[in-house]
Design a protein around this motif. Structure first.
Motif, PDB file in Angstrom:
ATOM      1  N   MET A  29       0.739  -1.190   0.070  1.00 40.37           N
ATOM      2  CA  MET A  29      -0.102   0.099  -0.146  1.00 40.37           C
ATOM      3  C   MET A  29       0.973   1.263  -0.105  1.00 40.37           C
ATOM      4  N   VAL A  30       1.759   1.277   0.692  1.00 39.11           N
ATOM      5  CA  VAL A  30       2.850   2.457   0.939  1.00 39.11           C
ATOM      6  C   VAL A  30       3.450   2.532  -0.658  1.00 39.11           C
ATOM      7  N   VAL A  31       3.952   1.438  -1.221  1.00 39.76           N
ATOM      8  CA  VAL A  31       4.436   1.675  -2.584  1.00 39.76           C
ATOM      9  C   VAL A  31       3.444   2.103  -3.767  1.00 39.76           C
ATOM     10  N   LYS A  32       2.360   2.022  -3.555  1.00 45.09           N
ATOM     11  CA  LYS A  32       1.042   2.350  -4.402  1.00 45.09           C
ATOM     12  C   LYS A  32       1.157   3.872  -4.290  1.00 45.09           C
ATOM     13  N   LYS A  33       1.287   4.198  -3.036  1.00 42.89           N
ATOM     14  CA  LYS A  33       1.041   5.634  -2.666  1.00 42.89           C
ATOM     15  C   LYS A  33       2.413   6.498  -3.282  1.00 42.89           C
ATOM     16  N   ILE A  34       3.434   5.795  -2.871  1.00 44.23           N
ATOM     17  CA  ILE A  34       4.701   6.696  -3.231  1.00 44.23           C
ATOM     18  C   ILE A  34       4.520   6.747  -4.931  1.00 44.23           C
ATOM     19  N   LYS A  35       4.279   5.809  -5.593  1.00 46.64           N
ATOM     20  CA  LYS A  35       4.018   5.715  -6.930  1.00 46.64           C
ATOM     21  C   LYS A  35       3.010   7.015  -7.567  1.00 46.64           C
ATOM     22  N   LYS A  36       2.196   7.397  -6.686  1.00 49.66           N
ATOM     23  CA  LYS A  36       1.282   8.585  -6.757  1.00 49.66           C
ATOM     24  C   LYS A  36       1.876   9.859  -6.226  1.00 49.66           C
ATOM     25  N   GLY A  37       3.056   9.767  -6.006  1.00 52.50           N
ATOM     26  CA  GLY A  37       3.604  10.953  -5.536  1.00 52.50           C
ATOM     27  C   GLY A  37       3.528  11.498  -4.097  1.00 52.50           C
ATOM     28  N   LYS A  38       2.797  10.678  -3.258  1.00 50.43           N
ATOM     29  CA  LYS A  38       2.509  11.063  -1.895  1.00 50.43           C
ATOM     30  C   LYS A  38       3.740  11.071  -0.782  1.00 50.43           C
ATOM     31  N   ASP A  39       3.726  11.892  -0.062  1.00 48.96           N
ATOM     32  CA  ASP A  39       4.764  11.899   0.936  1.00 48.96           C
ATOM     33  C   ASP A  39       4.531  11.229   2.105  1.00 48.96           C
ATOM     34  N   ILE A  40       5.444  11.036   2.844  1.00 47.35           N
ATOM     35  CA  ILE A  40       5.382  10.461   4.375  1.00 47.35           C
ATOM     36  C   ILE A  40       3.977  10.413   4.980  1.00 47.35           C
ATOM     37  N   GLY A  41       3.904  11.964   5.294  1.00 52.52           N
ATOM     38  CA  GLY A  41       3.091  12.141   6.318  1.00 52.52           C
ATOM     39  C   GLY A  41       1.566  12.046   5.777  1.00 52.52           C
ATOM     40  N   THR A  42       1.455  12.294   4.520  1.00 51.13           N
ATOM     41  CA  THR A  42       0.094  12.015   3.929  1.00 51.13           C
ATOM     42  C   THR A  42      -0.004  10.438   3.947  1.00 51.13           C
ATOM     43  N   ILE A  43       0.995   9.773   3.563  1.00 53.58           N
ATOM     44  CA  ILE A  43       0.654   8.230   3.500  1.00 53.58           C
ATOM     45  C   ILE A  43       0.208   7.738   4.900  1.00 53.58           C
ATOM     46  N   ALA A  44       1.306   8.259   5.801  1.00 49.96           N
ATOM     47  CA  ALA A  44       0.931   7.868   7.265  1.00 49.96           C
ATOM     48  C   ALA A  44      -0.643   8.087   7.671  1.00 49.96           C
ATOM     49  N   GLU A  45      -1.144   9.289   7.226  1.00 53.97           N
ATOM     50  CA  GLU A  45      -2.703   9.853   7.648  1.00 53.97           C
ATOM     51  C   GLU A  45      -3.416   8.946   6.953  1.00 53.97           C
ATOM     52  N   GLU A  46      -3.141   8.704   5.731  1.00 53.29           N
ATOM     53  CA  GLU A  46      -4.269   7.976   4.977  1.00 53.29           C
ATOM     54  C   GLU A  46      -4.310   6.457   4.995  1.00 53.29           C
ATOM     55  N   LEU A  47      -3.226   6.003   5.924  1.00 48.83           N
ATOM     56  CA  LEU A  47      -3.135   4.510   6.200  1.00 48.83           C
ATOM     57  C   LEU A  47      -3.519   4.246   7.763  1.00 48.83           C
ATOM     58  N   GLU A  48      -3.374   5.690   8.373  1.00 48.89           N
ATOM     59  CA  GLU A  48      -3.739   5.422   9.695  1.00 48.89           C
ATOM     60  C   GLU A  48      -2.549   4.679  10.468  1.00 48.89           C
ATOM     61  N   GLU A  49      -1.333   4.834  10.078  1.00 46.36           N
ATOM     62  CA  GLU A  49      -0.047   4.362  10.851  1.00 46.36           C
ATOM     63  C   GLU A  49       0.830   5.357  11.251  1.00 46.36           C
ATOM     64  N   ASP A  50       1.609   4.782  12.082  1.00 51.10           N
ATOM     65  CA  ASP A  50       2.733   5.663  12.496  1.00 51.10           C
ATOM     66  C   ASP A  50       3.637   6.373  11.722  1.00 51.10           C
ATOM     67  N   LYS A  51       3.973   7.709  11.878  1.00 52.53           N
ATOM     68  CA  LYS A  51       4.701   8.369  10.572  1.00 52.53           C
ATOM     69  C   LYS A  51       6.093   7.635  10.781  1.00 52.53           C
TER      70      LYS A  51
END
Length: 79
Positions: A29-51
């Motif tokens: 899931m993180v890789v999918k979001k990286i490919k969409k150009g998302k940053d760490i903070g956004t990914i953490a928030e969207e996946l509800e995981e620790d930054k």
């Protein structure tokens, strides 16, 4: 008595397999979001995981770009 020991070992192996599968799913899931150009903070928030956790996955994934090999990323995280 041997059956109880084998049953315990089977449950332990099953739990380990589930944990590995959950880790791989999160990495995917993180890789999918990286490919969409998302940053760490956004990914953490969207996946509800620790930054911090997402950051480790993020940087391990970037090292495998552009292939983003999930197994290599998981191996890097286990070191």
């Amino acid at each position: 008595m041997g059956g109880k020991v084998l049953d315990y070992e089977a449950k332990t192996i099953l739990r380990a397999g589930v944990e590995i599968g959950m880790e791989k799913a999160l990495v995917f899931m993180v890789v999918k979001k990286i490919k969409k150009g998302k940053d760490i903070g956004t990914i953490a928030e969207e996946l509800e995981e620790d930054k911090e956790k997402i950051g480790k996955i993020f940087y391990a994934a970037i090292e495998t770009a552009p292939d983003y090999d999930i197994d290599k990323i998981c191996d890097a995280l286990d070191k």
